[in-house]
Write a protein that holds these residues in place. Structure first.
Motif, PDB file in Angstrom:
ATOM      1  N   LYS A  43      31.781  38.819  42.420  1.00 43.14           N
ATOM      2  CA  LYS A  43      32.000  39.513  43.689  1.00 43.14           C
ATOM      3  C   LYS A  43      33.483  39.819  43.929  1.00 43.14           C
ATOM      4  O   LYS A  43      33.835  40.904  44.363  1.00 43.14           O
ATOM      5  N   THR A  44      34.348  38.834  43.655  1.00 42.61           N
ATOM      6  CA  THR A  44      35.774  39.010  43.942  1.00 42.61           C
ATOM      7  C   THR A  44      36.594  39.414  42.716  1.00 42.61           C
ATOM      8  O   THR A  44      37.728  39.858  42.852  1.00 42.61           O
ATOM      9  N   GLY A  45      36.047  39.213  41.536  1.00 41.94           N
ATOM     10  CA  GLY A  45      36.809  39.474  40.319  1.00 41.94           C
ATOM     11  C   GLY A  45      37.699  38.312  39.930  1.00 41.94           C
ATOM     12  O   GLY A  45      38.432  38.382  38.948  1.00 41.94           O
ATOM     13  N   ASN A  46      37.643  37.228  40.700  1.00 41.49           N
ATOM     14  CA  ASN A  46      38.451  36.044  40.391  1.00 41.49           C
ATOM     15  C   ASN A  46      37.838  35.257  39.244  1.00 41.49           C
ATOM     16  O   ASN A  46      36.628  35.230  39.075  1.00 41.49           O
ATOM     17  N   VAL A 114      38.158  28.671  46.327  1.00 41.12           N
ATOM     18  CA  VAL A 114      37.860  29.284  47.625  1.00 41.12           C
ATOM     19  C   VAL A 114      39.050  29.328  48.588  1.00 41.12           C
ATOM     20  O   VAL A 114      38.942  29.931  49.660  1.00 41.12           O
ATOM     21  N   MET A 115      40.153  28.713  48.229  1.00 47.63           N
ATOM     22  CA  MET A 115      41.270  28.660  49.164  1.00 47.63           C
ATOM     23  C   MET A 115      41.851  30.043  49.437  1.00 47.63           C
ATOM     24  O   MET A 115      41.809  30.934  48.594  1.00 47.63           O
ATOM     25  N   ASP A 116      42.345  30.222  50.664  1.00 43.55           N
ATOM     26  CA  ASP A 116      43.072  31.439  50.997  1.00 43.55           C
ATOM     27  C   ASP A 116      44.413  31.370  50.292  1.00 43.55           C
ATOM     28  O   ASP A 116      45.168  30.410  50.477  1.00 43.55           O
ATOM     29  N   VAL A 117      44.686  32.366  49.476  1.00 35.91           N
ATOM     30  CA  VAL A 117      45.929  32.367  48.716  1.00 35.91           C
ATOM     31  C   VAL A 117      46.873  33.412  49.292  1.00 35.91           C
ATOM     32  O   VAL A 117      46.432  34.431  49.834  1.00 35.91           O
TER      33      VAL A 117
END
Length: 124
Positions: A43-46, A114-117
């Motif tokens: 979903k995020t590409g991470n 999942v942390m906001d980076v």
């Protein structure tokens, strides 16, 4: 230790992680501690790469556990890396770290994933 790096250009998180995996595969020929796991977030590409390596010839012995999160830059022209690194020095501490790694590893990897980076901006 927490790491933040960025690479600009036509590189994706998958390519960045693949380069690190290639390094680990090569290193495994001389480092029996090397091991890794990879998590993809379609979903995020991470991508999160979780790996361990050592220098058993060093004095003192060094064992490192790292988790790297590869994130596409918002500009679409590069990759940001956010990472956690834990190290142990000396045989006793290295052995203890490897034995306890399963207790901390999953929680650290989950938190990193999942942390906001902080966003990284790149000037042209």
């Amino acid at each position: 230790m927490f790491l933040v790096e960025a690479v600009t250009g036509s590189i994706t998180p998958a390519q960045s992680a693949s380069a690190q995996i290639d390094f680990l595969k090569q290193r495994k020929t001389t480092d029996p501690v090397v091991n890794y796991a990879i998590l993809h977030n379609e979903k995020t590409g991470n991508i999160v790469l979780d790996f361990v390596l050592s220098d058993l010839q060093a004095d003192p012995v060094v064992v490192k556990w790292n988790a790297y999160r590869y994130v596409p830059l918002k500009s679409g022209k590069g990759v940001a890396l956010y990472g956690i690194s834990r190290r142990a020095y000396g045989e006793a501490d290295a052995k203890a770290m490897l034995q306890n790694l399963t207790k901390i590893r999953d929680a650290d990897v989950d938190a990193l994933a999942v942390m906001d980076v902080p966003p990284i901006s790149v000037k042209d």
